[in-house]
Design a protein around this motif. Sequence first.
Motif, PDB file in Angstrom:
ATOM      1  N   THR A  12      42.435 -15.146  10.453  1.00 58.05           N
ATOM      2  CA  THR A  12      41.245 -15.973  10.639  1.00 58.05           C
ATOM      3  C   THR A  12      41.589 -17.123  11.570  1.00 58.05           C
ATOM      4  OG1 THR A  12      40.245 -15.442   8.499  1.00 58.05           O
ATOM      5  CG2 THR A  12      39.579 -17.495   9.527  1.00 58.05           C
ATOM      6  N   VAL A  13      40.790 -17.296  12.615  1.00 56.43           N
ATOM      7  CA  VAL A  13      41.017 -18.354  13.603  1.00 56.43           C
ATOM      8  C   VAL A  13      39.846 -19.328  13.565  1.00 56.43           C
ATOM      9  CG1 VAL A  13      41.442 -18.902  16.025  1.00 56.43           C
ATOM     10  CG2 VAL A  13      42.289 -16.735  15.064  1.00 56.43           C
ATOM     11  N   PHE A  14      40.079 -20.509  13.010  1.00 58.47           N
ATOM     12  CA  PHE A  14      39.041 -21.541  13.012  1.00 58.47           C
ATOM     13  C   PHE A  14      38.994 -22.182  14.399  1.00 58.47           C
ATOM     14  CE2 PHE A  14      39.756 -20.989   8.544  1.00 58.47           C
ATOM     15  CZ  PHE A  14      38.520 -21.250   7.951  1.00 58.47           C
ATOM     16  N   GLY A  15      37.801 -22.252  14.970  1.00 60.45           N
ATOM     17  CA  GLY A  15      37.676 -22.714  16.345  1.00 60.45           C
ATOM     18  C   GLY A  15      37.943 -21.587  17.330  1.00 60.45           C
ATOM     19  N   GLY A  16      37.744 -20.360  16.891  1.00 67.02           N
ATOM     20  CA  GLY A  16      38.064 -19.197  17.717  1.00 67.02           C
ATOM     21  C   GLY A  16      37.198 -19.023  18.943  1.00 67.02           C
ATOM     22  N   HIS A  23      41.569 -17.711  24.015  1.00 66.69           N
ATOM     23  CA  HIS A  23      42.874 -17.213  24.462  1.00 66.69           C
ATOM     24  C   HIS A  23      43.739 -16.791  23.275  1.00 66.69           C
ATOM     25  CE1 HIS A  23      42.426 -18.341  28.743  1.00 66.69           C
ATOM     26  NE2 HIS A  23      41.639 -19.279  28.250  1.00 66.69           N
ATOM     27  N   VAL A  24      43.608 -17.504  22.170  1.00 63.81           N
ATOM     28  CA  VAL A  24      44.335 -17.128  20.954  1.00 63.81           C
ATOM     29  C   VAL A  24      43.813 -15.802  20.419  1.00 63.81           C
ATOM     30  CG1 VAL A  24      44.773 -17.760  18.543  1.00 63.81           C
ATOM     31  CG2 VAL A  24      44.900 -19.506  20.339  1.00 63.81           C
ATOM     32  N   VAL A  25      42.505 -15.642  20.393  1.00 63.18           N
ATOM     33  CA  VAL A  25      41.904 -14.383  19.931  1.00 63.18           C
ATOM     34  C   VAL A  25      42.406 -13.226  20.790  1.00 63.18           C
ATOM     35  CG1 VAL A  25      39.732 -13.096  19.783  1.00 63.18           C
ATOM     36  CG2 VAL A  25      39.858 -15.438  18.905  1.00 63.18           C
ATOM     37  N   ARG A  26      42.450 -13.423  22.101  1.00 62.48           N
ATOM     38  CA  ARG A  26      42.932 -12.371  23.001  1.00 62.48           C
ATOM     39  C   ARG A  26      44.399 -12.035  22.708  1.00 62.48           C
ATOM     40  NH1 ARG A  26      42.192 -14.749  27.523  1.00 62.48           N
ATOM     41  NH2 ARG A  26      40.246 -13.742  28.170  1.00 62.48           N
ATOM     42  N   ALA A  27      45.233 -13.056  22.536  1.00 67.84           N
ATOM     43  CA  ALA A  27      46.659 -12.822  22.281  1.00 67.84           C
ATOM     44  C   ALA A  27      46.882 -12.064  20.975  1.00 67.84           C
ATOM     45  CB  ALA A  27      47.412 -14.153  22.266  1.00 67.84           C
ATOM     46  N   LEU A  28      46.105 -12.409  19.959  1.00 64.98           N
ATOM     47  CA  LEU A  28      46.237 -11.727  18.669  1.00 64.98           C
ATOM     48  C   LEU A  28      45.719 -10.290  18.749  1.00 64.98           C
ATOM     49  CD1 LEU A  28      45.073 -14.636  16.329  1.00 64.98           C
ATOM     50  CD2 LEU A  28      47.407 -13.758  16.560  1.00 64.98           C
ATOM     51  N   LEU A  44      26.947 -17.572  19.063  1.00 67.02           N
ATOM     52  CA  LEU A  44      27.330 -17.874  20.446  1.00 67.02           C
ATOM     53  C   LEU A  44      28.743 -17.369  20.772  1.00 67.02           C
ATOM     54  CD1 LEU A  44      25.979 -21.544  20.737  1.00 67.02           C
ATOM     55  CD2 LEU A  44      24.832 -19.406  21.356  1.00 67.02           C
ATOM     56  N   ALA A  45      29.323 -16.599  19.868  1.00 66.40           N
ATOM     57  CA  ALA A  45      30.706 -16.136  20.057  1.00 66.40           C
ATOM     58  C   ALA A  45      30.795 -14.657  20.398  1.00 66.40           C
ATOM     59  CB  ALA A  45      31.524 -16.426  18.797  1.00 66.40           C
ATOM     60  N   GLY A  46      29.686 -14.064  20.805  1.00 65.81           N
ATOM     61  CA  GLY A  46      29.699 -12.635  21.128  1.00 65.81           C
ATOM     62  C   GLY A  46      30.627 -12.271  22.268  1.00 65.81           C
ATOM     63  N   PHE A  47      30.922 -13.242  23.139  1.00 62.05           N
ATOM     64  CA  PHE A  47      31.797 -12.972  24.282  1.00 62.05           C
ATOM     65  C   PHE A  47      33.231 -12.629  23.861  1.00 62.05           C
ATOM     66  CE2 PHE A  47      32.184 -17.473  23.373  1.00 62.05           C
ATOM     67  CZ  PHE A  47      33.535 -17.709  23.486  1.00 62.05           C
ATOM     68  N   LEU A  48      33.567 -12.874  22.593  1.00 66.33           N
ATOM     69  CA  LEU A  48      34.925 -12.578  22.113  1.00 66.33           C
ATOM     70  C   LEU A  48      35.146 -11.083  21.878  1.00 66.33           C
ATOM     71  CD1 LEU A  48      35.375 -15.440  19.473  1.00 66.33           C
ATOM     72  CD2 LEU A  48      36.412 -15.331  21.751  1.00 66.33           C
ATOM     73  N   GLN A  49      34.107 -10.358  21.536  1.00 67.66           N
ATOM     74  CA  GLN A  49      34.269  -8.961  21.118  1.00 67.66           C
ATOM     75  C   GLN A  49      34.915  -8.065  22.176  1.00 67.66           C
ATOM     76  OE1 GLN A  49      30.651  -7.454  19.400  1.00 67.66           O
ATOM     77  NE2 GLN A  49      30.582  -9.031  17.817  1.00 67.66           N
ATOM     78  N   PRO A  50      34.593  -8.207  23.471  1.00 67.87           N
ATOM     79  CA  PRO A  50      35.250  -7.361  24.478  1.00 67.87           C
ATOM     80  C   PRO A  50      36.746  -7.619  24.643  1.00 67.87           C
ATOM     81  CG  PRO A  50      33.175  -8.245  25.315  1.00 67.87           C
ATOM     82  CD  PRO A  50      33.489  -8.984  24.057  1.00 67.87           C
ATOM     83  N   LEU A  51      37.258  -8.688  24.005  1.00 65.16           N
ATOM     84  CA  LEU A  51      38.680  -8.990  24.108  1.00 65.16           C
ATOM     85  C   LEU A  51      39.529  -8.053  23.254  1.00 65.16           C
ATOM     86  CD1 LEU A  51      38.581 -12.914  23.936  1.00 65.16           C
ATOM     87  CD2 LEU A  51      38.584 -11.441  25.956  1.00 65.16           C
ATOM     88  N   GLY A  52      38.895  -7.264  22.403  1.00 64.85           N
ATOM     89  CA  GLY A  52      39.625  -6.336  21.544  1.00 64.85           C
ATOM     90  C   GLY A  52      38.945  -4.988  21.489  1.00 64.85           C
ATOM     91  N   ALA A  53      39.446  -4.127  20.632  1.00 66.64           N
ATOM     92  CA  ALA A  53      38.852  -2.806  20.436  1.00 66.64           C
ATOM     93  C   ALA A  53      37.558  -2.953  19.619  1.00 66.64           C
ATOM     94  CB  ALA A  53      39.840  -1.894  19.720  1.00 66.64           C
TER      95      ALA A  53
END
Length: 329
Positions: A12-16, A23-28, A44-53
């Motif tokens: 779990t990343v608070f402030g993800g 960048h932390v989400v991508r590294a993990l 507003l955090a939907g842009f994170l999903q393409p960083l992973g599978a």
Amino acid sequence: MATGYVKSELVTVFGGSGFVGRHVVRALARRGYRVRAAARRPDLAGFLQPLGAVGQIHAVQANIRNRESVDRAVAGSDAVVNLVGVLYETGRQSFDAVQAFGPGAIAASAAAAGITRFVQVSAIGADPDSDSKYATTKAAGEKAVLKACPGAVIYRPSIIFGPEDDFFNRFGSMARFSPVLPLIGGGETRFQPVFVGDVAEAIALAVDGKARPGTIYELGGPEVRTFRQLMEYILAVTGRKRLLVPISFGMARLKAQVLQLAPKPLLTVDQVRQLGRDNVVSEEAVRDHRTIEDLGIDPRAIESIVPTYIDRYRKAGQFTTPDPTAPRP
């Protein structure tokens, strides 16, 4: 891009969804962790999903002032990372709430859930005896985290640079319109800028269990530069000729009293206080092997990263050739 292999372990990343968080989400994700990004506005955090599978990254709502929402975000996790912080106070987003109370609440929730891997991102300059409220609340947050999770890893970075940063972008933008750039305190305050990708890698290594538990690391880049040198660098890269005007700390405080009334202030009195101290890795951290290099990371210099994103502040954007008479970066 993720590896394609997704582990069962959940972080779990608070402030993800913030500058450092993405960048932390991508590294993990690249390491195969499942990532739960806890944010006040997960919509507003939907842009994170393409960083992973597919399904690897999921955003959830959490408010660090609400223990129930924190507990929900932490539930079922194998590790927790806290990146939440503010550069200035606005409404209920006070230093005390976000940087002192918040980390302690998250760490207490993690401890209650039996989670031992906890990473807290603080800042160089965190000091309970500082005259800066930003610095004292950062120190209070560290103390609260270590009380709840004695094995936590705490990182204190210098100013963090990267495409979405608040430092090079702020002054690059200011140089487009203002004929002068202020040098508070004469511009002699020293900084050790560190790349956001390197900070994210350090955090991922701590989640991997490759950092010393219960240790406070100080993270800085390969070079130390004064505030004046950083302003000169920005002008050189953007091809701008601007007057650099020294301003005493006293005058800067007077100006900040007015500027800090804006919704998104250019300068606050507390930031002026922070500029009264150098923002570099301490000799003690080097001696005790508590630096980014001691984690096995070769930190990248500003020359290799910053020109790739502040070139948009040139007169005609990234295709402008800088003035050959301007100081070289």
